[in-house]
Design an enzyme around this catalytic site. Structure first.
Site, PDB file in Angstrom:
ATOM      1  N   MET A 175     -10.675  -5.323  -2.501  1.00  0.00           N
ATOM      2  CA  MET A 175     -12.362  -5.657  -2.847  1.00  0.00           C
ATOM      3  C   MET A 175     -12.748  -4.565  -1.173  1.00  0.00           C
ATOM      4  SD  MET A 175     -13.371  -7.217  -4.674  1.00  0.00           S
ATOM      5  CE  MET A 175     -15.188  -6.886  -4.612  1.00  0.00           C
ATOM      6  N   ASP A 176     -12.307  -3.904  -0.548  1.00  0.00           N
ATOM      7  CA  ASP A 176     -12.997  -2.704   0.122  1.00  0.00           C
ATOM      8  C   ASP A 176     -13.572  -1.228  -0.580  1.00  0.00           C
ATOM      9  OD1 ASP A 176     -12.959  -4.495   2.519  1.00  0.00           O
ATOM     10  OD2 ASP A 176     -11.688  -3.318   3.732  1.00  0.00           O
ATOM     11  N   HIS A 177     -12.277  -1.490  -1.231  1.00  0.00           N
ATOM     12  CA  HIS A 177     -12.597  -0.056  -2.674  1.00  0.00           C
ATOM     13  C   HIS A 177     -13.598  -1.005  -3.082  1.00  0.00           C
ATOM     14  CE1 HIS A 177      -9.789   3.293  -2.272  1.00  0.00           C
ATOM     15  NE2 HIS A 177      -9.022   2.020  -1.553  1.00  0.00           N
TER      16      HIS A 177
END
Lengths: 411, 409
Positions: A175-177
């Site tokens: 979820m950072d990507h």
């Protein structure tokens, strides 16, 4: 470079991956992305700046391998926003920018005097995109997050598990990507809106919410049929969730920690699998139909694993794929980066030149545009690397004035 | 208006790109879903309304096709190809995931379409890229995730257990995210240039660059991450971050306290809960809270006091977790300024008060059923250009007449 986004300038406070990944996309298509970092803390708000992996064991604030990967082709300046002069410089920079981006905790930029209302006074059509775990509104807006916490709270960790085991979750900040992807989309949607109406806006992006949209059918099964994903015994997430497929799993192969994924979508796939494997159980009438196989997956998986266990993962995958059965070796990083003809043909790992690190390979983009493709040439900026260039070119400061500002602790 | 109002998209129905079409449609684009006669096979995917199969009852279909209109065209028939060309002349974007040579064979590939419509943006989403012969091989979300990198990094400390593929079509989703990013990039370029272009999206490449350290640890210094239970795969093993709470649910504890202020807050929380007397290491928590200046982290493991203080932080979190429910642990930790997350099932997240307060749940009318249903809402909030589900997913051929009737004769 004249790229698809060359006309846009981004005043960029992002860091880590969830923010920096978004502006990396824009920079790779030619946008002028100017990273603004705090000289007092040596830009350490972005913890990746001085963090491993390091090339050739060279450590320090300009040597972080992940930081380099996420900040290619950006400019870097330092501004000590505790000083009035730095605020004046930032104000001038915002006036000349199309977009302001940040992924601080909610309220940080506002505390510096650069919340949306202030930005709008400087430039009425400014696009301001903030990205934080829970968003700027709502009961949890002050809560702290990073990738694994976003994944936990949004259900992504829970839905990655084997039966009888705790959640396996994601072994990386998916979820950072992906928060970065949504941030890039939000920036471009707001720019499209501005192109068509002349209006700017503040986009509030909450990574947890973006993550929640990735469970659509499961959430509808809950709201429409009342069926929860939390069950007495969790099904294996290596099985097919909605599309009926069996066998469908990840099976052991020869060697240490070598695995093969196989998915049989239909009776045709099943018969093709049987032709490759050629063992008596493949012709067992009890498994002749998809419904029968779906109902007996534990035994089916054992039988398939009995065959894969003595096979090389790449050879078995090739045999199955040639027969029309979806199959793929679980690839290690070295295999997919250096020995995979598809990523090589794509040009997926471009080499950039970093001022301190030298030449180094980075993640490229998984798209190619026929007329205005992406390009990556420069590594991430060293701390304050472009102070002279940006303050000179955009704001008219002489090198002597920039040197004085540095001495005075403004830069 | 919203950002994409009036932008017409032709989506050649395929489960691999359905989510990309939804992302554009929910931002106001006029997405026309082109299905073959008989419909897209995904109409038959479970789950179903009231668990009864039927072409308009698939919730999988409902989710991925919101805000779109539907038309049936048989591109293998010349009359329908002529109709498709007329539609292309009114379109801004074509998005497809067809076999790599099919459209060329039908005279409908990018050069053909751009001759009809110079400003057309043609997006081809294929497993390995349009020019890669592997793209015509069969793939599923599972096989893409296995070959593309994410699976290697996900699973358990015990490597006799297979690595794990997370649910939710995340392989397809990742390809779709990049398809939309590239489409928006090309649209912005079109404002300046007036011309469209061809976009080649590789799902395999998309996953390869969505693995964080797995790729860059190898690229930077040739090291390989190894999977670990419930936390980042790493080149050097790290400590557990997942704890089971009193109600059986798990939490991600994030990073234990690292500075005096965090030790002080944890110590205060432990005392508020009345558990301080049960923690043998409580004295070290207080020492951590009263520490002068930052800790020298390089002494962790060699300096007995610092090591004991950090150990006490972890023990305190474990003790609290074992005695209270996961949700209370999450809220308590966050109120104490310590990042942590409850490991929710998706429906629990959906019903959480924070997301409800933000209006994440949206109602979508299904007029023929006389009911509305709650759907997941906006991934981002553009107040001047609001995300919105304009209508439920189309029934097969629902808008064929309306769309064809509006074409110039």
């Amino acid at each position: 470079m004249q790229g698809a986004l060359s006309k846009y300038r981004i005043c960029d406070f992002t860091g880590q991956l969830a923010g920096a990944g978004a502006t990396k996309w824009l920079a790779s298509f030619g946008a002028e992305v100017i990273r603004i970092e705090d000289p007092v803390r040596q830009g350490r708000w972005d913890i990746l700046r001085g963090m491993e992996p390091f090339k050739d064991e060279r450590r320090g604030i300009d040597f972080g391998g992940a930081f380099n990967n996420h900040n290619t082709d950006k400019y870097g300046i330092t501004l000590n926003l505790r000083t009035a002069k730095a605020k004046e410089i930032l104000t001038e920079l915002v006036r000349q920018s199309d977009v302001v981006t940040e992924n601080f905790a909610a309220g940080v930029l506002e505390n510096w005097g650069f919340g949306y209302e202030a930005l709008k006074r400087i430039r009425p059509d400014i696009v301001y995109v903030s990205n934080c775990g829970f968003g700027h509104q709502g009961p949890y807006s002050r809560f702290k997050t990073w990738g694994p916490i976003v994944q936990a709270v949004s259900g992504l960790t829970f839905t990655s598990a084997l039966p009888g085991e705790p959640p396996a979750g994601w072994g990386h900040s998916y979820m950072d990507h992906t928060g970065g992807y949504y941030m890039a989309m939000a920036i471009m949607l707001a720019l499209i809106h501005r192109e068509r109406t002349g209006e700017g806006q503040w986009v509030d992006l909450a990574c947890t919410e973006a993550a929640l949209t990735l469970h659509g059918p499961a959430l509808l099964d809950w709201t429409v049929n009342g069926r929860p994903m939390r069950q007495a015994v969790q099904p294996s997430s290596n099985r097919s969730q909605w599309v009926p497929m069996a066998p469908h799993g990840i099976y052991p192969c020869t060697g240490t920690d070598e695995w093969l994924a196989i998915a049989c979508r239909s009776d045709t796939d099943w018969r093709a699998l049987g032709d490759v494997i050629g063992e008596p159980w493949c012709a067992d009438p009890a498994w002749a139909t998809l419904d029968a196989r779906l109902a007996d997956q534990d035994r089916l998986d054992e039988a398939v694993a009995g065959w894969t266990r003595t096979r090389d993962k790449f050879e078995a995958a090739a045999a199955l794929v040639a027969a029309g059965v979806p199959a793929a070796a679980v690839q290690r990083p070295d295999e997919r980066v250096d020995h995979d003809p598809s990523t090589a043909r794509w040009g997926l790992w471009p080499t950039v030149r970093h001022t301190a690190i030298g030449e180094i390979r980075v993640d490229g983009q998984p798209v190619h545009l026929s007329d205005t493709d992406w390009e990556m040439t420069r590594g991430a900026p060293c701390l304050g690397e472009h102070n002279e260039e940006i303050l000179g070119r955009l704001l008219g400061y002489t090198p002597e004035e920039v040197a004085r500002l540095r001495e005075e602790g403004v830069l | 208006m919203t950002a994409l109002t009036g932008i017409r998209v032709l989506e050649l129905s395929n489960e691999r790109i359905a989510f990309a079409g939804k992302l554009l449609a929910d931002m106001g684009a006029d997405v026309i879903l082109v299905e073959p006669p008989g419909g897209d096979p995904a109409r038959a995917y479970p789950p179903f309304l009231d668990d009864e199969p039927g072409p308009d009852r698939s919730l999988y279909w409902w989710h991925y096709h919101t805000s779109k209109r539907g038309i049936v065209l048989d591109l293998d028939a010349s009359a329908d190809r002529a109709t498709f060309r007329k539609l292309v002349a009114t379109a801004d974007i074509v998005i497809e995931s067809e076999p790599t040579r099919r459209l060329a064979r039908l005279g409908l590939d990018h050069d053909d379409l751009r001759a009809l419509r110079p400003q057309l943006i043609h997006v081809a989403v294929t497993p390995f890229g349009r020019e890669d012969p592997k793209s015509d091989q069969s793939v599923t979300d599972l096989t893409l995730m296995a070959g593309g990198g994410p699976v290697w990094s996900c699973g358990y400390d015990d490597h006799s257990l297979p690595p794990v593929r997370g649910l939710g079509n995340q392989g397809y989703n990742t390809g779709c995210h990049f398809a939309v990013m590239a489409t928006l990039t090309a649209l912005l370029h079109r404002f300046a240039s007036g011309t469209g272009q061809f976009i080649d999206v590789s799902m395999h490449a998309a996953l390869n660059v969505t693995t964080e350290a797995a790729s860059y640890a190898w690229l930077v210094n040739g090291s390989i991450v190894q999977r670990q239970t419930g936390r980042h795969a790493a080149t050097v093993p790290t400590g557990p971050t997942q704890i089971q709470c009193a109600d059986g649910r798990y939490v991600n504890t994030g990073v234990p306290p690292r500075n005096p202020r965090e030790f002080e807050r944890l110590d205060a929380w432990l005392k508020d809960l009345g558990f301080a007397d049960d923690l043998p290491e409580a004295v070290f928590l207080e020492m951590g809270a009263n520490w002068e200046g930052p800790f020298d982290l390089s002494k962790l493991g060699t300096d007995d006091t610092i090591t004991a203080i950090f150990g006490a932080g972890r023990e305190a979190l474990k003790l609290i977790a074992a005695r209270i429910p996961a949700y209370d642990f999450f809220i308590g930790c966050q109120r104490a300024g310590l990042p942590s997350g409850v490991i929710y099932a998706p429906e629990e997240a959906f019903e959480d008060p924070h997301f409800r307060a933000r209006g994440f749940q949206v109602d979508v009318e299904h007029p023929e059923l006389g009911r509305s249903f709650r759907y997941p809402g906006a991934p981002y909030r553009l107040p001047e250009s609001p995300w919105r589900i304009a209508r439920r997913a189309p029934r097969l051929g629902e808008h064929t007449e309306a769309i064809l009737g509006a074409l110039p004769k």
